[in-house]
Enzyme design. Sequence first.
Site, PDB file in Angstrom:
ATOM      1  CD1 TRP A 159     -11.617 -12.621 -17.013  1.00 44.72           C
ATOM      2  CD2 TRP A 159     -11.526 -14.406 -15.620  1.00 44.72           C
ATOM      3  NE1 TRP A 159     -11.658 -12.116 -15.946  1.00 44.72           N
ATOM      4  CE2 TRP A 159     -11.680 -13.205 -15.166  1.00 44.72           C
ATOM      5  CE3 TRP A 159     -11.140 -15.586 -14.819  1.00 44.72           C
ATOM      6  CZ2 TRP A 159     -11.289 -13.115 -13.592  1.00 44.72           C
ATOM      7  CZ3 TRP A 159     -11.274 -15.128 -13.515  1.00 44.72           C
ATOM      8  CH2 TRP A 159     -11.437 -14.203 -12.932  1.00 44.72           C
TER       9      TRP A 159
ATOM     10  CB  THR B 229       5.606 -20.435  -1.375  1.00 43.76           C
ATOM     11  OG1 THR B 229       5.915 -18.907  -0.924  1.00 43.76           O
ATOM     12  CG2 THR B 229       4.448 -20.818  -0.467  1.00 43.76           C
TER      13      THR B 229
ATOM     14  CD  GLU C 226       0.756 -21.732  -0.176  1.00 42.31           C
ATOM     15  OE1 GLU C 226       1.036 -22.589  -0.770  1.00 42.31           O
ATOM     16  OE2 GLU C 226       0.937 -20.187  -0.211  1.00 42.31           O
TER      17      GLU C 226
ATOM     18  CE  LYS D 198      -8.652 -10.380 -14.288  1.00 41.30           C
ATOM     19  NZ  LYS D 198      -7.560 -10.465 -13.869  1.00 41.30           N
TER      20      LYS D 198
HETATM   21  P1  ADP Z   1       4.013 -21.701  -5.661  1.00 40.00           P
HETATM   22  O1  ADP Z   1       2.768 -21.529  -5.076  1.00 40.00           O
HETATM   23  O2  ADP Z   1       5.109 -21.101  -4.794  1.00 40.00           O
HETATM   24  O3  ADP Z   1       4.350 -21.544  -7.250  1.00 40.00           O
HETATM   25  P2  ADP Z   1       3.489 -24.461  -5.272  1.00 40.00           P
HETATM   26  O4  ADP Z   1       4.260 -25.507  -5.872  1.00 40.00           O
HETATM   27  O5  ADP Z   1       2.814 -24.651  -4.042  1.00 40.00           O
HETATM   28  O6  ADP Z   1       4.398 -23.400  -5.469  1.00 40.00           O
HETATM   29  O7  ADP Z   1       2.359 -24.208  -6.660  1.00 40.00           O
HETATM   30  C1  ADP Z   1       1.161 -24.144  -6.223  1.00 40.00           C
HETATM   31  C2  ADP Z   1       0.404 -23.935  -7.543  1.00 40.00           C
HETATM   32  O8  ADP Z   1       0.868 -24.606  -8.555  1.00 40.00           O
HETATM   33  C3  ADP Z   1      -1.140 -23.975  -7.562  1.00 40.00           C
HETATM   34  O9  ADP Z   1      -1.590 -23.068  -7.086  1.00 40.00           O
HETATM   35  C4  ADP Z   1      -1.341 -23.979  -9.121  1.00 40.00           C
HETATM   36  O10 ADP Z   1      -1.201 -22.575  -9.419  1.00 40.00           O
HETATM   37  C5  ADP Z   1      -0.333 -24.678  -9.700  1.00 40.00           C
HETATM   38  N1  ADP Z   1      -0.590 -26.110  -9.874  1.00 40.00           N
HETATM   39  C6  ADP Z   1      -0.346 -27.187  -9.159  1.00 40.00           C
HETATM   40  N2  ADP Z   1      -0.723 -28.357  -9.727  1.00 40.00           N
HETATM   41  C7  ADP Z   1      -1.245 -28.001 -10.788  1.00 40.00           C
HETATM   42  C8  ADP Z   1      -2.333 -28.679 -12.064  1.00 40.00           C
HETATM   43  N3  ADP Z   1      -2.299 -29.942 -11.801  1.00 40.00           N
HETATM   44  N4  ADP Z   1      -2.569 -27.996 -12.829  1.00 40.00           N
HETATM   45  C9  ADP Z   1      -2.457 -26.839 -12.931  1.00 40.00           C
HETATM   46  N5  ADP Z   1      -1.997 -26.039 -12.068  1.00 40.00           N
HETATM   47  C10 ADP Z   1      -1.248 -26.481 -10.982  1.00 40.00           C
END
Ligand code: ADP
Length: 542
Positions: free
Chosen positions: A444, A186, A331, A439
Amino acid sequence: MLGLMQSQQLLISSLIEFADRHHHEGEVVSRRVEGDIHRCTYRDIAQRSRQVAHALDQMDLGFGDRVATLAWNGYRHLELYFGVSGSGRVLHTLNPRLHPDQIVWIANHAEDQVLCFDMSFLPIVKAVHSRCTTIKHFIALCDADKLPADSGIPGLQSYEAWIASHGSTYYWPEFDENSASSMCYTSGTTGNPKAALYSHRSTILHAWAGALPDALNMSARDSVLPVVPMFHVNAWGLPYAAAMTGAKMVFPGPAMDGKSIFELIESEKVTFAAGVPTVWQMMLGHMQQADLRFSTLKRTVIGGSACPPAMITAFNDVYGVEVLHAWGMTEMSPLGTVCTLKNKHVPMGSQEKMTVRLKQGRALYGVDMKIVDDVGAELPWDGKAYGDLLVKGPWVISEYYKGEGDSPLVDGWFPTGDVATIDADGYMQITDRSKDVIKSGGEWISSIDVENIAMAHPAVAMAACIGMKHPKWDERPIVVVVKKPGADVSREGLLAFYEGRTAKWQIPDDVIFVDAIPLGGTGKMQKTKLREALQDYKLPGL
Ligand code: ADP
């Protein structure tokens, strides 16, 4: 009583064997680091991935040993996808956009044995190789005559010479489908990076579900352009789904600018493309400036961060391209939800359809999700109640690599770190990442909502909303904005733009104009960096 069906392990080697047998003429087109366009077929990929498997066997690598890549999207990387995993090793796609120190940390943590890299990353490899203590073999993804003579990297070989002496007949080993196939760290926005370790079974099930019509709808009639890098969660599983369906693959190599991507879409008759919003922002900017139109592109999957409504409108209304808004994470292999309409939405007007399209979508079969409150009680699916989003399923991690039995799960569910609503039709909408939500006065404010409004202003190219400490309200939002080239808007003008578009208390307290917003290795805005840069900032009136 057991069913009387053949029990066959789901192995990644079966994907390329299938593509070879049923789609041997299927094209794989790559823009190379060298700048030229390379063309080959699934048969070529199959033969060369078998040569890769032989070459790894000869290196005396054990089952499950990690083979790392530092590479753009291209045919050689695809061959490694199949050759490494198919032969029982674990493909570890390193992210070249990370800081060299992070690459060293990750390679050592993964205990990589081999590193295959594109020549454009030679400077990184020169800088890190002596500190990557477990890597025994370095392979440059190039022709033998392109190998630099004096790289200083011990035993450096060219990929072409490495595989050339091996035959293209190979008997892929049969093993437990739960064996590890690939790994991805990640981005590590907080703490050290952590790795998801995918299995053959999880990868195949994920690709299978992802290819379905209500997900990415992939078929042998598609020409697929993954702009999302193969080092970012296996390019969202597209290389596997493409081999499964026989879709033509088009790889952009290092040329990710709007002009190059547009040209590739047109010249290779791309029907389906995939990428994060920042990439499409660049391409749409180029198209607007040069007054261009697509001739073949039908749909594009956009995910990784929230897709701004203005982008969905531009693709949909101006260019006639369907946007599939998708959500997932490293994940989760990564696909969790994709936004496609149900039958009842089809007759709706475009405005009403838009409210559906903006959501992150419905769960793929295989992914179970729920939202919970602070004490873990499940919240209703009414499109209003928002809470922590948890998921489970056969392509969701059970623990991190080297997690030593420490499970991140809560009662069998993986907490995503996202805050979301789910409506009665099962459409999930991300309100925020739990660490980004603002917040204010016990309520929120969604940073995504604040950003989306700014992005709808014609002068705004990019916007990031962050919360600032406030003595009375706890936190108040501000929006950091990059203007489009040649366009202008004032602080007051942008704040006035919020009037009537959101509740008064959700309007940001300030606008800060910057030349650029820091982007992370996967093209996401790095709000931690913005917060650091603004640590001496004071809200107006304080
Ligand atoms: P990291 O978790 O290391 O930033 P990831 O590529 O696994 O890398 O990112 C996952 C996160 O990206 C998600 O948990 C979410 O917060 C965000 N995310 C992914 N797709 C979307 C989407 N379509 N809209 C909003 N947030 C998104």
